[in-house]
Motif scaffolding. Structure first.
Motif, PDB file in Angstrom:
ATOM      1  N   ALA A   6     -37.539 146.379  68.520  1.00 15.16           N
ATOM      2  CA  ALA A   6     -37.835 145.067  69.108  1.00 15.16           C
ATOM      3  C   ALA A   6     -36.609 144.168  69.062  1.00 15.16           C
ATOM      4  CB  ALA A   6     -39.005 144.421  68.372  1.00 15.16           C
ATOM      5  N   ILE A   7     -35.881 144.203  67.952  1.00 12.80           N
ATOM      6  CA  ILE A   7     -34.653 143.405  67.858  1.00 12.80           C
ATOM      7  C   ILE A   7     -33.648 143.856  68.911  1.00 12.80           C
ATOM      8  CG2 ILE A   7     -32.664 142.926  66.378  1.00 12.80           C
ATOM      9  CD1 ILE A   7     -34.560 143.115  63.972  1.00 12.80           C
ATOM     10  N   GLY A   8     -33.577 145.183  69.144  1.00 13.62           N
ATOM     11  CA  GLY A   8     -32.662 145.701  70.153  1.00 13.62           C
ATOM     12  C   GLY A   8     -32.990 145.228  71.556  1.00 13.62           C
ATOM     13  N   LEU A   9     -34.264 144.929  71.803  1.00 15.08           N
ATOM     14  CA  LEU A   9     -34.653 144.458  73.134  1.00 15.08           C
ATOM     15  C   LEU A   9     -34.137 143.054  73.428  1.00 15.08           C
ATOM     16  CD1 LEU A   9     -38.324 145.795  73.291  1.00 15.08           C
ATOM     17  CD2 LEU A   9     -36.370 146.588  74.637  1.00 15.08           C
ATOM     18  N   LEU A  10     -33.699 142.324  72.394  1.00 10.37           N
ATOM     19  CA  LEU A  10     -33.121 140.989  72.609  1.00 10.37           C
ATOM     20  C   LEU A  10     -31.700 141.066  73.132  1.00 10.37           C
ATOM     21  CD1 LEU A  10     -34.339 139.237  69.319  1.00 10.37           C
ATOM     22  CD2 LEU A  10     -35.356 139.068  71.610  1.00 10.37           C
ATOM     23  N   LEU A  11     -31.069 142.234  72.981  1.00  8.77           N
ATOM     24  CA  LEU A  11     -29.677 142.380  73.372  1.00  8.77           C
ATOM     25  C   LEU A  11     -29.419 142.060  74.855  1.00  8.77           C
ATOM     26  CD1 LEU A  11     -26.770 143.217  72.676  1.00  8.77           C
ATOM     27  CD2 LEU A  11     -27.436 145.582  73.132  1.00  8.77           C
ATOM     28  N   PRO A  12     -30.161 142.624  75.815  1.00 13.92           N
ATOM     29  CA  PRO A  12     -29.887 142.296  77.223  1.00 13.92           C
ATOM     30  C   PRO A  12     -30.048 140.805  77.529  1.00 13.92           C
ATOM     31  CG  PRO A  12     -31.223 144.278  77.083  1.00 13.92           C
ATOM     32  CD  PRO A  12     -31.190 143.688  75.713  1.00 13.92           C
ATOM     33  N   LYS A  14     -27.230 138.448  79.071  1.00 20.65           N
ATOM     34  CA  LYS A  14     -27.507 137.613  80.257  1.00 20.65           C
ATOM     35  C   LYS A  14     -27.004 136.189  80.010  1.00 20.65           C
ATOM     36  CE  LYS A  14     -31.358 135.516  82.815  1.00 20.65           C
ATOM     37  NZ  LYS A  14     -30.936 134.145  82.441  1.00 20.65           N
ATOM     38  N   GLN A  15     -27.343 135.644  78.826  1.00 17.88           N
ATOM     39  CA  GLN A  15     -26.905 134.289  78.489  1.00 17.88           C
ATOM     40  C   GLN A  15     -25.388 134.215  78.431  1.00 17.88           C
ATOM     41  OE1 GLN A  15     -29.054 131.846  78.283  1.00 17.88           O
ATOM     42  NE2 GLN A  15     -27.550 130.245  77.767  1.00 17.88           N
ATOM     43  N   ALA A  64     -17.484 127.431  73.486  1.00 14.34           N
ATOM     44  CA  ALA A  64     -18.218 127.363  72.220  1.00 14.34           C
ATOM     45  C   ALA A  64     -19.527 128.148  72.312  1.00 14.34           C
ATOM     46  CB  ALA A  64     -18.497 125.904  71.860  1.00 14.34           C
ATOM     47  N   ALA A  65     -20.203 128.032  73.440  1.00 11.74           N
ATOM     48  CA  ALA A  65     -21.458 128.766  73.630  1.00 11.74           C
ATOM     49  C   ALA A  65     -21.215 130.271  73.626  1.00 11.74           C
ATOM     50  CB  ALA A  65     -22.129 128.334  74.929  1.00 11.74           C
ATOM     51  N   ILE A  66     -20.067 130.690  74.206  1.00 11.35           N
ATOM     52  CA  ILE A  66     -19.742 132.118  74.226  1.00 11.35           C
ATOM     53  C   ILE A  66     -19.559 132.643  72.800  1.00 11.35           C
ATOM     54  CG2 ILE A  66     -17.969 133.800  74.874  1.00 11.35           C
ATOM     55  CD1 ILE A  66     -17.539 132.177  77.421  1.00 11.35           C
ATOM     56  N   HIS A  67     -18.838 131.852  71.961  1.00 12.34           N
ATOM     57  CA  HIS A  67     -18.644 132.267  70.570  1.00 12.34           C
ATOM     58  C   HIS A  67     -19.986 132.361  69.837  1.00 12.34           C
ATOM     59  CE1 HIS A  67     -14.446 132.070  71.166  1.00 12.34           C
ATOM     60  NE2 HIS A  67     -14.270 130.740  70.973  1.00 12.34           N
ATOM     61  N   LEU A  68     -20.844 131.382  70.079  1.00 10.48           N
ATOM     62  CA  LEU A  68     -22.136 131.354  69.398  1.00 10.48           C
ATOM     63  C   LEU A  68     -23.002 132.547  69.797  1.00 10.48           C
ATOM     64  CD1 LEU A  68     -23.979 129.763  67.507  1.00 10.48           C
ATOM     65  CD2 LEU A  68     -24.835 128.504  69.504  1.00 10.48           C
ATOM     66  N   VAL A  69     -23.037 132.827  71.112  1.00  7.91           N
ATOM     67  CA  VAL A  69     -23.847 133.951  71.594  1.00  7.91           C
ATOM     68  C   VAL A  69     -23.299 135.273  71.061  1.00  7.91           C
ATOM     69  CG1 VAL A  69     -24.566 135.233  73.643  1.00  7.91           C
ATOM     70  CG2 VAL A  69     -24.640 132.741  73.664  1.00  7.91           C
ATOM     71  N   THR A  70     -21.973 135.382  71.006  1.00  9.97           N
ATOM     72  CA  THR A  70     -21.355 136.607  70.497  1.00  9.97           C
ATOM     73  C   THR A  70     -21.737 136.846  69.038  1.00  9.97           C
ATOM     74  OG1 THR A  70     -19.480 136.330  71.998  1.00  9.97           O
ATOM     75  CG2 THR A  70     -19.182 137.826  70.109  1.00  9.97           C
ATOM     76  N   LEU A  71     -21.654 135.789  68.212  1.00 10.06           N
ATOM     77  CA  LEU A  71     -22.049 135.925  66.804  1.00 10.06           C
ATOM     78  C   LEU A  71     -23.525 136.273  66.666  1.00 10.06           C
ATOM     79  CD1 LEU A  71     -20.088 132.929  65.201  1.00 10.06           C
ATOM     80  CD2 LEU A  71     -19.651 135.377  64.890  1.00 10.06           C
ATOM     81  N   ALA A  72     -24.355 135.680  67.522  1.00 10.18           N
ATOM     82  CA  ALA A  72     -25.784 135.974  67.487  1.00 10.18           C
ATOM     83  C   ALA A  72     -26.036 137.445  67.824  1.00 10.18           C
ATOM     84  CB  ALA A  72     -26.532 135.072  68.459  1.00 10.18           C
ATOM     85  N   LEU A  73     -25.291 137.969  68.816  1.00  9.58           N
ATOM     86  CA  LEU A  73     -25.442 139.386  69.179  1.00  9.58           C
ATOM     87  C   LEU A  73     -25.013 140.294  68.026  1.00  9.58           C
ATOM     88  CD1 LEU A  73     -24.146 139.386  72.870  1.00  9.58           C
ATOM     89  CD2 LEU A  73     -26.497 139.646  72.088  1.00  9.58           C
ATOM     90  N   LEU A  74     -23.927 139.917  67.337  1.00 11.79           N
ATOM     91  CA  LEU A  74     -23.475 140.703  66.187  1.00 11.79           C
ATOM     92  C   LEU A  74     -24.537 140.719  65.090  1.00 11.79           C
ATOM     93  CD1 LEU A  74     -21.217 142.297  64.803  1.00 11.79           C
ATOM     94  CD2 LEU A  74     -20.300 140.103  63.953  1.00 11.79           C
TER      95      LEU A  74
END
Length: 628
Positions: free
Chosen positions: A42-48, A52-53, A65-75
């Motif tokens: 289920a966590i993996g399904l958040l990746l796409p 997208k964001q 700044a949003a790109i950095h935040l999203v990247t850290l969230a994906l990690l």
């Protein structure tokens, strides 16, 4: 065709239920493990959605700044998924190992409940292959396949729901390939299952050849047959490889066809989604997310199809395991069976008939009675039924008619364990375990002390040569004890029987493989062993017959004479001559000349081969005559 597919589906479902029945005790651990795996999926399904964001922020708003935040969230999502996936899969693998161990134990225990009539028809290599290779296939079903099925099924459903929510037309375009892959999978499954079963059969055949060759290595070397054995094994492996090639070809074609179908849906999404982006009806980030979810769908379809293929093959192997578990023992205890607990045993055969096969009688109308302290010698040419007769006493086989009684009760009235605890057997073909001398003697009574083991060895005239071994009683004697001489192995067998201290003693040509020097020691040990016991001796030497209280001559499964020793020797029918010839071999080494490990006694010359006939005046004794 549909009926055949339905039958295959039902068979596969039945195999799955039987396999998972062994996993039922671990249901709680399995459920928790699968829950962990589902959370990771289920966590993996958040990746796409995160990607997208990320794309939309880069292409539309150019918000660094949003790109950095999203990247850290994906990690963080990846780390969290890895933790849950590790815990779930590790615990499930442990369950798989536990289930396989339990199944191996069940198969091993069941093999020991089956009668000798089953085992004499089987090849050891085949049984070992089922116990090893085939049972291992069950682990693949319980652990690996369960993981993949849960991950990919949950991933398929989750991705499909998200895709349909984002754009139902594109979602349906991706899902359109599912019915086609289902049809292909069901078509290939039965073929792969049958090929898998055949692979296991050929592997078992090759294992049997290897087991037989390694067991008979001395004979193979003596006859210079190593090249022949190598060719036998090579031929077996070639047949195995031919079936494997067919299975691999079928599996590869199946996977290629599934990959082609799923790739087609991805291309269709790229084409249709690209047009939507150009028309301004879909953002680039949404297209990327859709393509990733499409990959999740296609990956799930491919993996589920492959796992169905793997499951079909594993089910073919597990079927060979359950074939053993489905065999009913030919010998059963009665529900109200009694314990045989007596230091004395009166053994009676009352009109006993026996046959291994219905059309080939082995024993007919056997009538006799043996008292405690009495020795009954069974004499006759090979195939007369002597060894079979004594094996009916501990119920290694069941009589076809009549009854074998101990202390007035049918042996079938006693529990098998207590009956066999009351019988000690010393046979011509001595079997020793590849452990120490001490443990081989202690096999007669597992709770015996070291002092009792040594006392039994002294009584069997074995203590002297055991003390000369490298490590005495702790010497490891190798597989089947072949590092010892024939006489040494026989005396360890007698010590084992002495330690058991059973009221019934069965001696099946116990000195046939040793020379006169060793026989003298063994005969002394046997005389000590026979005291106060009801003893049956399959005789091949005059010394054995001379010390018997009763001599029974068997011919074609019938008791045809009951002579005294003097009468037996006086009869000119050739059997006594053969016994005399065996009793007087060429001069042998003196007692005590046996070396330690690796020594061998010289073999006596072959007995005189003369026909055994009974004059017309000596008619078979009536069935009612009792041996007193």
């Amino acid at each position: 065709m549909s009926a055949k597919a339905g039958e295959d589906g039902l068979e596969l479902s039945a195999q799955a239920r039987r396999i998972y029945a062994f996993a039922r005790p671990y249901a709680g651990r399995i459920a928790l493990s699968l829950l962990m795996i589902m959370i990771a999926t289920a966590i993996g399904l958040l990746l796409p959605l995160g990607i997208k964001q990320l794309f939309d922020q880069m292409l539309a708003e150019r918000d660094t700044a949003a790109i950095h935040l999203v990247t850290l969230a994906l990690l963080g999502i990846f780390v969290l998924r890895a933790v849950f996936s590790f815990i779930g899969q590790f615990r499930l693998q442990l369950v798989g190992d536990s289930v396989v161990a339990e199944l191996r134990i069940r198969v091993f225990e069941h093999l020991h409940t089956l009668g000798l009539d089953y085992h004499i028809q089987q090849r050891i290599g085949d049984l070992l292959s089922r116990l090893g290779n085939d049972v291992a296939a069950v682990r693949n079903i319980v652990a690996n396949l369960s993981v993949y099925v849960v991950i990919n099924l949950f991933q398929f459903v989750g991705a499909a729901v998200v895709m349909l929510g984002m754009n139902w037309r594109m979602g349906l375009l991706v899902l359109a390939v599912t019915p086609l892959t289902t049809v292909v999978t069901r078509g290939f499954g039965p073929v792969l299952r049958r090929l898998s079963a055949k692979i296991q059969d050929e592997l078992a055949h090759s294992t049997t050849i290897a087991q037989e060759s390694l067991t008979g290595i001395e004979l193979i070397k003596a006859y210079a047959r190593a090249p022949r054995e190598a060719q036998r094994y090579r031929s077996g492996m070639n047949r195995y490889l031919a079936v494997v090639l067919s299975a691999r070809r079928t599996d590869a074609f199946f996977n290629a066809l599934i990959s082609l179908l799923t790739a087609s849906s991805t291309i269709a999404i790229f084409w249709y989604g690209g047009l939507q982006v150009m028309a301004g009806r879909l953002s680039a980030g949404s297209l990327v997310a859709f393509l990733l979810y499409s990959q999740n769908i296609t990956q799930s379809i491919v993996t589920l199809s492959q796992q169905y293929s793997s499951f079909s093959q594993a089910a073919g192997a597990s079927k060979r395991v359950f074939e053993i578990l489905d065999i009913e023992p030919s010998l059963r205890e009665r529900d109200d069976a009694l314990e045989l607990r007596s230091e004395r045993a009166v053994v009676e055969f009352d009109g006993v008939d026996f046959a291994y096969r219905a059309d080939e009688p082995v024993l007919t109308g056997i009538q006799l009675r043996a008292e405690p302290g009495q020795t009954v010698a069974l004499v006759g040419h090979s195939g007369a039924g002597k060894s079979t007769l004594i094996r009916l006493i501990p119920r290694l086989y069941d009589v076809g008619a009549g009854a074998v009684r101990i202390n007035g009760r049918d042996v079938r009235d006693y529990t098998l364990e207590s009956l066999r605890q009351s019988v000690a057997m010393v046979s011509q073909d001595v079997f020793l375990f590849g452990t120490s001398v001490r443990e081989n003697i202690r096999y007669g009574r597992l709770d015996a002390s070291d002092e009792e083991v040594e006392a039994a060895a002294r009584a069997a005239h074995a203590h002297e040569f055991i003390e000369r071994l490298r490590e005495g009683y702790d010497t490891q004697i190798g597989e089947r004890g072949l590092q010892l001489s024939g006489g040494q192995r026989q005396r360890i067998s007698i010590a084992r029987a002495l330690l058991k201290d059973a009221p019934i003693l069965l001696l099946d040509e116990a000195t046939s493989a040793v020379d006169g020097a060793a026989e003298a020691l063994i005969q002394q040990a046997i005389e000590r062993l026979k005291r106060q016991r009801t003893t049956f001796v399959v005789a091949h030497r005059q010394a054995t017959v001379r010390n018997a209280d009763v001599i029974l001559v068997l011919e074609h499964g019938r008791i045809v004479e009951r002579p005294s020793y003097a009468e037996f020797i006086a009869r000119d029918h050739g059997l006594a001559v053969a016994l005399h010839t065996r009793q007087n071999p060429q001069p042998a080494a003196e007692p005590g000349r046996e070396s330690g490990m690796g020594s061998r006694e010289s073999q006596p010359p072959a007995p005189t081969r003369t026909a055994f006939s009974i004059p017309d005046s000596r008619l078979p004794i009536p069935r009612s005559t009792m041996v007193e």
